[in-house]
Design a protein around this motif. Structure first.
Motif, short mmCIF file in Angstrom:
data_model
loop_
_atom_site.label_atom_id
_atom_site.label_comp_id
_atom_site.label_asym_id
_atom_site.label_seq_id
_atom_site.Cartn_x
_atom_site.Cartn_y
_atom_site.Cartn_z
N ASN A 218 23.46 33.33 21.85
CA ASN A 218 22.37 33.68 22.67
C ASN A 218 20.98 33.52 21.87
O ASN A 218 19.87 34.40 22.40
CB ASN A 218 22.46 35.37 22.90
CG ASN A 218 23.87 35.61 23.69
OD1 ASN A 218 24.05 34.74 24.48
ND2 ASN A 218 24.33 36.68 23.33
N HIS A 219 20.93 32.82 20.81
CA HIS A 219 19.61 32.51 20.25
C HIS A 219 18.78 33.73 19.50
O HIS A 219 17.62 33.83 19.57
CB HIS A 219 18.77 31.75 21.06
CG HIS A 219 19.28 30.48 21.79
ND1 HIS A 219 18.85 30.03 23.05
CD2 HIS A 219 20.23 29.78 21.27
CE1 HIS A 219 19.62 28.96 23.17
NE2 HIS A 219 20.41 28.78 22.10
N LYS A 220 19.66 34.69 19.17
CA LYS A 220 19.00 35.93 18.31
C LYS A 220 19.61 35.93 17.26
O LYS A 220 20.68 35.57 16.79
CB LYS A 220 19.61 37.25 19.14
CG LYS A 220 19.23 37.33 20.62
CD LYS A 220 17.57 37.44 20.65
CE LYS A 220 17.09 37.67 22.09
NZ LYS A 220 15.68 37.60 22.34
N SER A 403 16.83 23.46 19.19
CA SER A 403 15.47 23.74 19.58
C SER A 403 15.24 25.20 19.48
O SER A 403 14.01 25.75 19.09
CB SER A 403 15.15 23.33 20.96
OG SER A 403 16.06 23.85 21.75
N ALA A 404 16.13 26.03 19.76
CA ALA A 404 15.98 27.53 19.72
C ALA A 404 15.74 27.96 18.13
O ALA A 404 14.83 28.87 17.91
CB ALA A 404 17.11 28.25 20.22
N SER A 405 16.51 27.25 17.41
CA SER A 405 16.30 27.46 15.80
C SER A 405 14.93 26.95 15.36
O SER A 405 14.25 27.84 14.71
CB SER A 405 17.31 26.95 14.87
OG SER A 405 18.46 27.44 15.23
N GLY A 407 12.16 27.04 17.28
CA GLY A 407 11.37 28.17 17.83
C GLY A 407 11.34 29.18 17.05
O GLY A 407 10.29 30.02 16.98
N VAL A 408 12.43 29.70 16.68
CA VAL A 408 12.51 31.16 15.93
C VAL A 408 11.97 30.93 14.44
O VAL A 408 11.21 31.54 13.85
CB VAL A 408 13.89 31.43 15.65
CG1 VAL A 408 14.05 32.78 14.61
CG2 VAL A 408 14.35 32.03 16.91
N GLN A 436 13.05 39.40 15.76
CA GLN A 436 13.87 38.48 16.21
C GLN A 436 15.33 38.49 16.42
O GLN A 436 15.83 37.45 16.92
CB GLN A 436 13.73 37.05 15.40
CG GLN A 436 12.05 36.43 15.02
CD GLN A 436 11.68 35.90 16.39
OE1 GLN A 436 12.39 35.41 17.20
NE2 GLN A 436 10.26 36.09 16.55
#
Length: 443
Positions: A218-220, A403-405, A407-408, A436
Motif C-alpha cells: 500500500n506504499h506505506k 516510483s512510490a519509493s 516519492g517517499v 509516512q
C-alpha cells in the motif's frame, strides 16, 4: 510563578467558575478544580512610545512565540474516597497526597500548567504504595494527553522547534512525546497483511551514509534502519516476524538494480520474486546513450551534434517538432548515435510487454542486435542484462514500479531539510514513521 498548592481546606470548595474549568478539562466528579491563577506579563512602555506602534513582521512573529504569562490550574482529588489499586485492583484508602505539575495547552497566549494533588494509596492486597493514575496524563509523563495530541498533530507538517515555540515548551518535551507515541504504536504494529515490499535507500548524512526504507504493497512505510546491505534484510525479517508477519507470504520485492539487497532477499525471503524497476533500467540505458553522445561529440566537425543531450534522452513520442528535426540531422551526420537511440527506444517498448514468453523472445532478439551492431557502451550493458534477465522478465508477472519509493524518499529528504539535519538518527526515524506510515496513536 506560584508553585504552591492551596493548603487552606476552606479553599477546596469548588466554585461555579471552577466547575466550568473542570468541564473543559473533562474531569469526572472524583476530581475538582480548586483554583486558577493567572500571572500576566505586561510589556513596559515609556511615554515617548505610542500606544499603537507599527511593528515589523519579524517583531510580530517574535511576539507570537513569546509567552505573555503563566496560567496555573489547581486540581485535587475529592477527599474521603476509596480508590482501586492500579496493581491488584483492591479497594484502598489514601496514605498521603503528592503534588505533581503537568504541561497543558497554552491558554490566552500564556503557558499553562495543571498542578494536581494526587492520592498515594496503601494497598493491603499487594503491599505496595501505588499512586492513583491522573486522568489527564499518562503514567510518568510531565504533560497532559491534550498537549501530546496537539504536538503529534502539529509535527505532521512542521518542525520540532517551531512546534515547541508555539506551545511554550522545550524541544525535549516534544522529543519525549514523539518517542513515547511512536514506541507505543510500533509495539502494536500489525504486519500480517504484508504480501509485497518496495525497498529503496536514501541518504541520511554525508558521504555514503544511507538508510533503507521498506514500504508495503500500500506504499506505506513499515520499517526503516541504517545501512543498505544484506544485514538490512536480516533485520527486517526479524521485525516482520516480531510484528505478526510471515516472510513466506512475501510474494515480491521491488528494488532498483543495486546488488546490495539481492543476496539478503534470496536468503531470507525465498518465496519472493525480485523485480527490477523499469525506471532504473531505462535510466541505465540513458547513461550509456549519454556516454555515446559524449564520445561522438569529440570528433564532431559541425554543429549538428551540439546541444543534443535532451534530444536523444527524450522519448521519441514526447519530442517537439524542433527536436524531431534535430534528430533527423543526427541520423544523417552520426549513425552510431542514431542507432544507440533506436536501441534504447526499442528496449523501452519491449519491457512493457505483459506476456513473459513474448518479452523473453523480444529481449533475446534485442540482445543479439546490440551485440552485433551496437556501440561498445551498450554492449557492456547487455552483458549485465543477460546475467539478470530473469529480474526483468518477472515484471510480466508483477507489473509494479518503484516510483512510490522514490516519492517517499523525496518526502524523507524534505523532513531532513526542514530540520536542517538530524544528529540523532532515531529522531529521524520517528519523524519518518509519523509522516509516512499508518501507525495508530492513542491519547
Amino acid at each position: 510563578m506560584n508553585t504552591l498548592f492551596p493548603v487552606d481546606k476552606t479553599v477546596y470548595a469548588e466554585t461555579p467558575d471552577n466547575r466550568l474549568v473542570r468541564a473543559e478539562l473533562r474531569l469526572s466528579d472524583r476530581w475538582k478544580v480548586v483554583g486558577k491563577h493567572v500571572d500576566m506579563v505586561c510589556e513596559e512602555r515609556s511615554d515617548d512610545v505610542p500606544e499603537f506602534d507599527v511593528v515589523s513582521a519579524a517583531q510580530l512573529r517574535s511576539r507570537q512565540h513569546t509567552s505573555r504569562g503563566c496560567v496555573e490550574i489547581f486540581v485535587s482529588a475529592q477527599p474521603g474516597q476509596r480508590y482501586r489499586c492500579p496493581v491488584c485492583g483492591c479497594s484502598c484508602k489514601p496514605l498521603c497526597y503528592e503534588v505533581r505539575r503537568y504541561h497543558h495547552l497554552p491558554e490566552q497566549g500564556c503557558e499553562c500548567w495543571i498542578i494536581a494533588r494526587i492520592p498515594k494509596l496503601i494497598c493491603r492486597g499487594c503491599g505496595g504504595t501505588p499512586q492513583v493514575p491522573f486522568p489527564l496524563s499518562d503514567r510518568r509523563a510531565s504533560y497532559t494527553r491534550d498537549l501530546a495530541e496537539e504536538v503529534m498533530s502539529s509535527l505532521t507538517s512542521r518542525s520540532r522547534s517551531s512546534v515547541a515555540s508555539d506551545l511554550f515548551i522545550s524541544t525535549d518535551i516534544v522529543d519525549s512525546i514523539l518517542d513515547r507515541q511512536i514506541t507505543d504504536a510500533m509495539k502494536e504494529q500489525d504486519l500480517s497483511h504484508v504480501s509485497g515490499v518496495f525497498l529503496d535507500e536514501t541518504q541520511y548524512g554525508h558521504g555514503q551514509d544511507y538508510i533503507s526504507v521498506f514500504l508495503d504493497q500500500n506504499h506505506k512505510v513499515i520499517y526503516a534502519c541504517r545501512g543498505h546491505g544484506k544485514d538490512v534484510l536480516e533485520r527486517f525479517c526479524g521485525h516482520l516476524i516480531l510484528q505478526g508477519g510471515d516472510p513466506g507470504n512475501i510474494r515480491f520485492f521491488s528494488t532498483d538494480m543495486s546488488t546490495a539487497y539481492e543476496s539478503g532477499i534470496l536468503e531470507h525471503f525465498r518465496n519472493a520474486i525480485l523485480v527490477w524497476d523499469r525506471f532504473h533500467l531505462i535510466k541505465s540505458l540513458n547513461e550509456a546513450l549519454n556516454n555515446v553522445r559524449k564520445r561522438t561529440l569529440k570528433r564532431a566537425s559541425g554543429e549538428s551534434l551540439k546541444s543534443v543531450k535532451y534530444v536523444v534522452l527524450k522519448h521519441f513520442q514526447n519530442q517537439t517538432p524542433e527536436q524531431e528535426e534535430k534528430m533527423s540531422q543526427i541520423r544523417m551526420v552520426n549513425p552510431e548515435l542514431a542507432i544507440a537511440f533506436d536501441m534504447k527506444e526499442v528496449f523501452s517498448d519491449i519491457i512493457l510487454i505483459r506476456d513473459r514468453n513474448s518479452m523473453a523472445a523480444m529481449l533475446k532478439w534485442w540482445i543479439g542486435w546490440v551485440e552485433s551492431e551496437g556501440p561498445k557502451e551498450f554492449v557492456d550493458k547487455v552483458r549485465w542484462i543477460r546475467e539478470k534477465i530473469g529480474r526483468i522478465l518477472d515484471w510480466a508477472i508483477f507489473p509494479i514500479s518503484n516510483s512510490a519509493s522514490e516519492g517517499v524518499n523525496k518526502n524523507i529528504q524534505d523532513i531532513r531539510r526542514q530540520a536542517c539535519g538530524y544528529r540523532n538518527v532515531q529522531n529521524f526515524f520517528q519523524m519518518i514513521f509519523l509522516r509516512q506510515s499508518e501507525l495508530e496513536f492513542r491519547f
